[in-house]
Scaffold this active site. Structure first.
Site, PDB file in Angstrom:
ATOM      1  CB  SER A  47      -0.900   0.018   1.235  1.00  0.00           C
ATOM      2  OG  SER A  47      -1.531   1.278   1.330  1.00  0.00           O
ATOM      3  CB  SER A  92      -2.507   4.577   2.046  1.00  0.00           C
ATOM      4  OG  SER A  92      -3.402   4.343   0.979  1.00  0.00           O
ATOM      5  CE  LYS A  95     -10.796  -0.753  -1.798  1.00  0.00           C
ATOM      6  NZ  LYS A  95     -10.696  -0.035  -3.077  1.00  0.00           N
ATOM      7  CG  ASP A 153     -11.643   4.464  -4.755  1.00  0.00           C
ATOM      8  OD1 ASP A 153     -10.591   5.032  -4.398  1.00  0.00           O
ATOM      9  OD2 ASP A 153     -11.808   3.235  -4.694  1.00  0.00           O
ATOM     10  N   GLY A 186     -15.463  -2.862  -8.891  1.00  0.00           N
ATOM     11  CA  GLY A 186     -15.645  -1.825  -7.876  1.00  0.00           C
ATOM     12  C   GLY A 186     -15.162  -0.465  -8.350  1.00  0.00           C
TER      13      GLY A 186
HETATM   14  P1  ATR Z   1     -11.771  -3.491  -9.323  1.00  0.00           P
HETATM   15  O1  ATR Z   1     -12.477  -3.617  -8.008  1.00  0.00           O
HETATM   16  O2  ATR Z   1     -10.387  -2.901  -9.240  1.00  0.00           O
HETATM   17  O3  ATR Z   1     -12.602  -2.808 -10.359  1.00  0.00           O
HETATM   18  P2  ATR Z   1     -12.454  -6.150 -10.272  1.00  0.00           P
HETATM   19  O4  ATR Z   1     -13.763  -6.096  -9.572  1.00  0.00           O
HETATM   20  O5  ATR Z   1     -11.652  -7.415 -10.200  1.00  0.00           O
HETATM   21  O6  ATR Z   1     -11.463  -5.006  -9.798  1.00  0.00           O
HETATM   22  O7  ATR Z   1     -12.707  -5.781 -11.821  1.00  0.00           O
HETATM   23  C1  ATR Z   1     -11.750  -5.975 -12.810  1.00  0.00           C
HETATM   24  C2  ATR Z   1     -12.307  -5.495 -14.162  1.00  0.00           C
HETATM   25  O8  ATR Z   1     -11.301  -5.731 -15.169  1.00  0.00           O
HETATM   26  C3  ATR Z   1     -13.557  -6.251 -14.609  1.00  0.00           C
HETATM   27  O9  ATR Z   1     -14.390  -5.371 -15.311  1.00  0.00           O
HETATM   28  C4  ATR Z   1     -12.967  -7.322 -15.530  1.00  0.00           C
HETATM   29  O10 ATR Z   1     -13.855  -7.815 -16.488  1.00  0.00           O
HETATM   30  P3  ATR Z   1     -14.791  -9.115 -16.165  1.00  0.00           P
HETATM   31  O11 ATR Z   1     -15.933  -8.599 -15.331  1.00  0.00           O
HETATM   32  O12 ATR Z   1     -15.235  -9.610 -17.488  1.00  0.00           O
HETATM   33  O13 ATR Z   1     -13.919 -10.086 -15.411  1.00  0.00           O
HETATM   34  C5  ATR Z   1     -11.872  -6.541 -16.210  1.00  0.00           C
HETATM   35  N1  ATR Z   1     -10.860  -7.404 -16.811  1.00  0.00           N
HETATM   36  C6  ATR Z   1      -9.890  -8.098 -16.168  1.00  0.00           C
HETATM   37  N2  ATR Z   1      -9.158  -8.809 -17.055  1.00  0.00           N
HETATM   38  C7  ATR Z   1      -9.692  -8.572 -18.295  1.00  0.00           C
HETATM   39  C8  ATR Z   1      -9.394  -9.020 -19.640  1.00  0.00           C
HETATM   40  N3  ATR Z   1      -8.377  -9.855 -19.869  1.00  0.00           N
HETATM   41  N4  ATR Z   1     -10.159  -8.536 -20.654  1.00  0.00           N
HETATM   42  C9  ATR Z   1     -11.184  -7.675 -20.417  1.00  0.00           C
HETATM   43  N5  ATR Z   1     -11.519  -7.238 -19.175  1.00  0.00           N
HETATM   44  C10 ATR Z   1     -10.787  -7.678 -18.135  1.00  0.00           C
END
Ligand code: ATR
Length: 282
Positions: free
Chosen positions: A14, A16, A65, A101, A131
């Protein structure tokens, strides 16, 4: 002395503590901000006991979270919309939770583009539905644009996001299938990546920006590397870009204000300090 924390699991990486430590020193305050590693099974106990350990509050990060959201006694409207809490404090004996955020992303956009930037923006495209996407959409939907498209690899998650955030939204929220991006991009004056694509160690986010509006802005919330392949591609097309580091810095402001009573400033010096740390650990 006022004490605050960042709690997560793992917590070693982190940044922070660097941000809040910089401000504590900058404003000459008698306070501390420390990392605390708490495993998920112990998080409920931690929330009950941090007051008796002398903490005024703190930040919550992965994976706590959602648990923090469910456990606090009161939530801000932003936390309510996002469904996750990243900042805790006590007010009149009550445990409050916020999701900073939302304000962090918007403050960074305003600082980068100048207030009033929305005047030229009718259509926004947000990529991702996790998120971070919820926080970005929750902030953008209060600005005077016309519509926000949410595109995600897994369309059902974009549909869930739009269903949850559409309620009471002054702006139209729509989903877009990932395959439909070539049809949406020519209309989007602001494109925001909230996916993990482009992050060090991940594949790049490849978008055809050749048909994006000439004055479009491309923002990324990924900040390692600072210039993601997406931002490099946007810059090569002559588009304006907004990098992800500012959101990290600005999301820290409301918490610091709550615990230490001073509204801190996001300065070029702070940005340089965090950038140097990112470079040192690559
Ligand atoms: P955060 O809380 O940081 O937003 P998360 O909830 O894990 O993290 O979300 C990650 C995002 O990246 C999601 O929208 C994910 O798409 P999926 O819902 O289809 O999983 C996206 N993401 C991660 N790897 C990806 C990839 N290879 N291609 C397209 N989207 C991807």
């Amino acid at each position: 002395m006022t004490k605050a924390f960042v709690v997560g699991h793992p917590i070693k990486h982190s940044r922070s503590p660097l941000i809040h430590g910089y401000w504590l020193k900058q404003y000459g305050l008698d306070g501390s901000y420390e990392r605390i590693d708490v495993a998920p099974v112990n998080f409920g106990d931690f929330l009950k006991s941090f007051r008796s350990q002398g903490f005024a509050g703190g930040n919550v990060t992965i994976p706590h979270k959602e648990m923090a959201f469910l456990s606090v006694e009161r939530r801000t409207a932003q936390a309510e919309r996002v469904g996750a809490v990243n900042t805790l404090w006590i007010e009149d004996g009550v445990l409050w939770g916020d999701n900073t955020d939302v304000a962090g992303f918007m403050a960074h956009l305003d600082a980068s583009l100048g207030t009033g930037w929305e005047q030229d923006v009718e259509t926004i495209l947000v990529l991702g539905a996790g998120g971070a996407a919820r926080a970005v959409v929750a902030g953008l939907q209060n600005r005077p644009c016309k519509r926000i498209f949410v595109a995600n690899r897994t369309l059902s998650k974009a549909e869930d996001l739009v269903r949850d955030l559409r309620r009471g939204s002054p702006v139209a929220l729509e989903t877009a299938a990932w395959e439909a991006l070539p049809r949406v991009i020519p209309h989007a004056q602001l494109i925001v990546n909230t996916t993990s694509l482009g992050m060090a160690g991940q594949p790049p986010l490849v978008l055809d920006l050749s048909r994006a509006p000439r004055h479009a802005v491309v923002a990324d919330i990924v900040y390692v590397p600072l210039e993601t392949p997406l931002l490099a591609a946007a810059a090569a097309q002559g588009l304006r870009t907004v990098d992800g580091l500012g959101m990290l810095l600005h999301q820290a402001v409301p918490g610091f204000k709550r615990w230490f009573g001073v509204t801190p400033e996001v300065t070029p010096e702070l940005r340089a300090l965090i950038l140097a740390d990112i470079e040192a650990h690559r």
